[in-house]
Design a protein around this motif. Structure first.
Motif, PDB file in Angstrom:
ATOM      1  N   ILE B   7      19.130  35.545  74.671  1.00 30.71           N
ATOM      2  CA  ILE B   7      19.177  34.143  75.042  1.00 30.71           C
ATOM      3  C   ILE B   7      18.180  33.989  76.179  1.00 30.71           C
ATOM      4  CG2 ILE B   7      20.629  32.323  76.009  1.00 30.71           C
ATOM      5  CD1 ILE B   7      22.976  34.058  74.672  1.00 30.71           C
ATOM      6  N   GLU B   8      17.136  33.188  75.951  1.00 30.41           N
ATOM      7  CA  GLU B   8      16.049  33.102  76.928  1.00 30.41           C
ATOM      8  C   GLU B   8      15.957  31.715  77.531  1.00 30.41           C
ATOM      9  OE1 GLU B   8      12.641  34.154  74.644  1.00 30.41           O
ATOM     10  OE2 GLU B   8      13.193  36.273  74.488  1.00 30.41           O
ATOM     11  N   ASN B   9      16.251  31.611  78.807  1.00 29.59           N
ATOM     12  CA  ASN B   9      16.064  30.378  79.582  1.00 29.59           C
ATOM     13  C   ASN B   9      16.582  29.138  78.848  1.00 29.59           C
ATOM     14  OD1 ASN B   9      13.315  32.205  79.866  1.00 29.59           O
ATOM     15  ND2 ASN B   9      14.288  31.632  81.803  1.00 29.59           N
ATOM     16  N   VAL B  10      17.812  29.244  78.389  1.00 29.52           N
ATOM     17  CA  VAL B  10      18.348  28.135  77.607  1.00 29.52           C
ATOM     18  C   VAL B  10      18.929  27.049  78.509  1.00 29.52           C
ATOM     19  CG1 VAL B  10      20.320  27.516  76.164  1.00 29.52           C
ATOM     20  CG2 VAL B  10      18.766  29.316  75.436  1.00 29.52           C
ATOM     21  N   LEU B  57      24.916  26.769  65.341  1.00 31.49           N
ATOM     22  CA  LEU B  57      25.538  25.487  65.011  1.00 31.49           C
ATOM     23  C   LEU B  57      24.868  24.339  65.770  1.00 31.49           C
ATOM     24  CD1 LEU B  57      29.230  26.717  65.050  1.00 31.49           C
ATOM     25  CD2 LEU B  57      27.991  25.899  63.052  1.00 31.49           C
ATOM     26  N   MET B  58      24.162  24.697  66.861  1.00 29.54           N
ATOM     27  CA  MET B  58      23.426  23.701  67.633  1.00 29.54           C
ATOM     28  C   MET B  58      22.117  24.338  68.072  1.00 29.54           C
ATOM     29  SD  MET B  58      26.219  21.962  70.173  1.00 29.54           S
ATOM     30  CE  MET B  58      25.938  23.248  71.339  1.00 29.54           C
ATOM     31  N   LYS B  59      21.155  23.484  68.408  1.00 35.73           N
ATOM     32  CA  LYS B  59      19.908  24.005  68.958  1.00 35.73           C
ATOM     33  C   LYS B  59      19.840  23.664  70.440  1.00 35.73           C
ATOM     34  CE  LYS B  59      17.515  22.866  65.066  1.00 35.73           C
ATOM     35  NZ  LYS B  59      16.440  22.269  64.321  1.00 35.73           N
ATOM     36  N   PRO B  60      19.350  24.592  71.256  1.00 35.52           N
ATOM     37  CA  PRO B  60      19.265  24.277  72.681  1.00 35.52           C
ATOM     38  C   PRO B  60      18.161  23.252  72.937  1.00 35.52           C
ATOM     39  CG  PRO B  60      18.270  26.406  72.239  1.00 35.52           C
ATOM     40  CD  PRO B  60      18.870  25.943  70.953  1.00 35.52           C
ATOM     41  N   ASP B  61      18.320  22.475  74.025  1.00 38.55           N
ATOM     42  CA  ASP B  61      17.279  21.501  74.369  1.00 38.55           C
ATOM     43  C   ASP B  61      15.979  22.221  74.679  1.00 38.55           C
ATOM     44  OD1 ASP B  61      19.104  19.530  74.017  1.00 38.55           O
ATOM     45  OD2 ASP B  61      19.542  19.246  76.150  1.00 38.55           O
ATOM     46  N   THR B  62      16.071  23.216  75.550  1.00 34.44           N
ATOM     47  CA  THR B  62      14.895  24.051  75.815  1.00 34.44           C
ATOM     48  C   THR B  62      15.334  25.505  75.850  1.00 34.44           C
ATOM     49  OG1 THR B  62      15.180  23.975  78.204  1.00 34.44           O
ATOM     50  CG2 THR B  62      13.785  22.263  77.226  1.00 34.44           C
ATOM     51  N   GLY B  63      14.371  26.405  75.746  1.00 29.47           N
ATOM     52  CA  GLY B  63      14.688  27.825  75.722  1.00 29.47           C
ATOM     53  C   GLY B  63      14.919  28.279  74.291  1.00 29.47           C
ATOM     54  N   ARG B  64      15.149  29.587  74.142  1.00 32.39           N
ATOM     55  CA  ARG B  64      15.276  30.125  72.790  1.00 32.39           C
ATOM     56  C   ARG B  64      16.491  31.025  72.674  1.00 32.39           C
ATOM     57  NH1 ARG B  64       9.761  32.798  70.944  1.00 32.39           N
ATOM     58  NH2 ARG B  64      10.181  34.101  72.779  1.00 32.39           N
ATOM     59  N   VAL B  65      17.077  31.026  71.480  1.00 29.80           N
ATOM     60  CA  VAL B  65      18.088  32.015  71.145  1.00 29.80           C
ATOM     61  C   VAL B  65      17.490  32.874  70.039  1.00 29.80           C
ATOM     62  CG1 VAL B  65      20.396  32.403  70.240  1.00 29.80           C
ATOM     63  CG2 VAL B  65      19.967  30.452  71.740  1.00 29.80           C
ATOM     64  N   MET B  66      17.421  34.176  70.276  1.00 36.02           N
ATOM     65  CA  MET B  66      16.815  35.067  69.292  1.00 36.02           C
ATOM     66  C   MET B  66      17.856  36.065  68.790  1.00 36.02           C
ATOM     67  SD  MET B  66      13.460  34.292  69.948  1.00 36.02           S
ATOM     68  CE  MET B  66      12.378  35.694  69.717  1.00 36.02           C
ATOM     69  N   ILE B  67      17.860  36.291  67.505  1.00 36.49           N
ATOM     70  CA  ILE B  67      18.685  37.347  66.929  1.00 36.49           C
ATOM     71  C   ILE B  67      17.741  38.324  66.249  1.00 36.49           C
ATOM     72  CG2 ILE B  67      20.398  37.908  65.165  1.00 36.49           C
ATOM     73  CD1 ILE B  67      21.840  35.372  65.858  1.00 36.49           C
ATOM     74  N   ASP B  68      17.774  39.568  66.689  1.00 37.71           N
ATOM     75  CA  ASP B  68      16.846  40.587  66.179  1.00 37.71           C
ATOM     76  C   ASP B  68      15.399  40.106  66.262  1.00 37.71           C
ATOM     77  OD1 ASP B  68      18.127  42.912  65.708  1.00 37.71           O
ATOM     78  OD2 ASP B  68      18.528  42.555  63.581  1.00 37.71           O
ATOM     79  N   GLY B  69      15.078  39.428  67.349  1.00 38.18           N
ATOM     80  CA  GLY B  69      13.705  38.993  67.543  1.00 38.18           C
ATOM     81  C   GLY B  69      13.313  37.747  66.770  1.00 38.18           C
ATOM     82  N   GLU B  70      14.267  37.166  66.053  1.00 39.41           N
ATOM     83  CA  GLU B  70      13.963  35.990  65.252  1.00 39.41           C
ATOM     84  C   GLU B  70      14.671  34.778  65.844  1.00 39.41           C
ATOM     85  OE1 GLU B  70      14.770  35.188  60.849  1.00 39.41           O
ATOM     86  OE2 GLU B  70      14.177  37.295  60.937  1.00 39.41           O
ATOM     87  N   GLN B  71      13.931  33.688  66.007  1.00 39.39           N
ATOM     88  CA  GLN B  71      14.535  32.529  66.651  1.00 39.39           C
ATOM     89  C   GLN B  71      15.591  31.890  65.752  1.00 39.39           C
ATOM     90  OE1 GLN B  71      11.758  29.902  68.439  1.00 39.39           O
ATOM     91  NE2 GLN B  71      13.346  28.526  69.206  1.00 39.39           N
TER      92      GLN B  71
END
Ligand SMILES: Nc1ncnc2c1ncn2[C@@H]1O[C@H](COP(=O)(O)OP(=O)(O)O)[C@@H](O)[C@H]1O
Ligand SMILES: [Mg+2]
Lengths: 253, 287
Positions: B7-10, B57-71
């Motif tokens: 979870i990067e800067n979400v 289930l939702m997308k963050p306003d900013t930042g990224r959520v990655m699973i195994d390097g995939e957004q």
């Protein structure tokens, strides 16, 4: 099992005897209160009509109710799924439901003169779809979000969530409403049958009893209606047991 | 195969009737593949929101959520979820409740295989013989066990647990901790557990992350210094009490009850609380 049948049968016998005795004791004339011993012959005399008209009343009620189920579930789904649609539709439905249906009967009778079946089915439908629409919409809109999430998190579509979870979960509420609706539809059918000239159905038989001052016949129709009403109600109860029996936590099987 | 979660800067906010409600703020958190991370924090700080972002289930306003390097941009079938409310389908048997996810994501399995998988899980949690029962016939703890089995049925890469034991009594909860620990050993997944029970967090997790009050950001991270193979007694050991005290302190800071930040670490076990003979009983936060 024997008890379950014997108790209501005995109660019914006692009730009939009391009724007979009361009419005899008070010396009520026929037009005030017919006694059971008058009603039996009335049934016998018109038995062919009773079956024919009873069938008319029955199938029209069922047809109206089926229409109410289809339309009610559809409206309920719209209102349950979309907040905007609920805000839009709800006031209209409440307003429509607030109109006493007795006033709609002559309007419909004039709209489709002579089309007895259609008129009767329409009024049975109009009077009975509202509880179904409301119950389905409430059932759907009060679904806990976690129910949705367990499937949505797997990538399931809205439709899958609806079929697998929302719909079955709403069944108990739906059948609760259907028990109310079946009684209402029955009232609707009879209203139309009584009002329409040259019609059919038990309501019509009742009306002709009135015109001919055949009071035992009128009472006989009332009894026939009671029997039919009970039949319809328990048919719904049976369906509820089959399709939503799981909601009955009292059941120990 | 377990997957890593980054979870990067979400940053995320809800749009509500009275404007924006910022819930997460510049939150970063990494869970290596196969590890188990617990997240604790004041109630209403945004923990469930975090799980919904990870589940796609939702997308963050900013930042990224990655699973195994995939957004992550939408739900993926490799996630399993369980909540405080077991949300079982009352009209299905226990077995068919567990099979539910397989009907969605493993359509090619035969019904025999689906049933075997469900039975295997149910016997792992001690519910052998309950397969054909209805959920209404089960106790709260049993219902939660069924819910856990369901969340694992499709062998998810990531298991998300949102306060799954929160509504259970203390004894049942300890039973479930041990069941969960055994499931972790037998099944292969990356774990994200939301909890308000600090003991639970150090018993089950490799890492505990404390979130600040809303808008939440990760405030403190604790590597649990207990053997990988734990038993419940160990969470009453002095080492554990030390960790609990540290976490408790951090929660108080998160709630704004204490001024200033205490940057503790598990290596420096100099905290005096360790000497108190009875373990601290008030380890729940934000209730
Ligand atoms: N769908 C939503 N719309 C608006 N506000 C929400 C929504 N979901 C949660 N919130 C609000 O966001 C905040 C964080 O919620 P949540 O993530 O559920 O917190 P937690 O799980 O830590 O208790 C709470 O104040 C909650 O009221
Ligand atoms: Mg929450």
């Amino acid at each position: 099992m024997l008890r379950k049948i014997a108790v209501p049968v005995i109660a019914l016998l006692v009730f009939t005897l009391l009724w007979e005795w009361l009419v005899w004791f008070k010396q009520w004339p026929n037009y005030k209160m017919a006694s059971p011993s008058d009603i039996g012959p009335a049934f016998w005399k018109y038995k062919a009509l009773f079956f024919e008209y009873g069938w008319d009343t029955l199938w029209r009620t069922v047809a109206g109710l089926l229409l109410a189920v289809v339309v009610g579930v559809f409206l309920g789904m719209l209102m349950g799924i979309s907040r905007t649609l609920r805000d839009a539709l709800y006031p209209i439905l409440v307003g429509f439901n607030a109109i006493p249906k007795a006033t709609v009967v002559p309007v419909l009778a004039l709209m489709f003169v002579g089309q007895h079946d259609m008129n009767t089915i329409l009024i049975a439908f109009m009077i009975s779809f509202f509880p179904i629409a409301v119950s389905v919409s409430i059932g759907l809109s009060t679904l806990e979000p976690e129910y949705r999430d367990i499937l949505r998190a797997l990538g399931a579509s809205r439709l899958t969530v609806f079929w697998k979870i929302a719909l079955p979960k709403t069944l108990p509420e739906f059948f609760g409403a259907l028990k109310v609706s079946v009684t209402l539809a029955f009232i609707g059918t009879n209203l139309m049958e009584i009002v329409e000239p040259h019609g059919r159905g038990l309501g019509h038989l009742f009306d002709s009893g009135k015109i001919n001052a055949d009071y035992p016949l009128m009472f006989a129709v009332l009894i026939a209606l009671a029997i039919l009403g009970i039949l319809l109600y328990y048919a719904v109860v049976y369906l509820e047991k089959v399709f939503a029996g799981w909601a009955d936590t009292q059941a120990t099987d | 195969m377990p997957a890593s979660v980054e979870i990067e800067n979400v940053t995320h906010a809800y749009r509500t009737g009275d404007g924006l409600l910022p819930v997460l703020k510049d939150l970063s958190l990494t869970i290596p593949a196969g590890e188990f991370t617990a997240v604790v924090g004041p109630s209403g700080c945004g923990k469930s929101t975090l799980t919904r972002l990870v589940a796609g289930l939702m997308k963050p306003d900013t930042g990224r959520v990655m699973i195994d390097g995939e957004q992550v941009s939408s739900p993926r079938s490799s996630v399993g979820m369980a909540f405080q409310n077991p949300v079982l389908l009352e009209w299905r048997t226990v077995l068919n409740n567990v099979i539910l996810p397989l009907e969605i994501v493993a359509k090619n399995l035969s019904s025999k295989q689906k049933q075997q998988r469900a039975e295997e899980l149910l016997s792992m949690v001690g519910l052998e013989g309950f397969e054909s029962k209805r959920p209404s016939e089960l106790s709260g703890g049993m219902r939660q066990r069924v819910s856990l089995c369901r969340s694992l049925a499709h062998r998810p890469e990531i298991l998300i647990l949102d306060e799954p034991f929160g509504a259970l009594d203390a004894f049942t909860r300890e039973d479930l901790w041990q069941i969960m620990r055994d499931l972790c050993k037998q099944e292969n997944f990356t774990g994200l557990l939301i909890t308000h029970d600090l003991r639970e967090s150090i018993f089950l997790a490799d890492t505990v992350v404390v979130l600040s009050d809303r808008p939440a950001t990760s405030q403190y991270k604790l590597e649990v210094d207990l053997p990988a193979d734990r038993n419940v007694e160990q969470i009453y050991s002095t080492a554990a009490v030390d960790m609990l005290a540290t976490l408790r302190k951090q929660i108080e800071i998160a709630q704004g009850r204490v001024e200033g930040k205490v940057k503790g670490s598990v290596e420096g076990k100099t905290d005096r609380q360790a000497e108190s003979p009875s373990p601290q009983t008030d380890t729940t936060a934000g209730s």
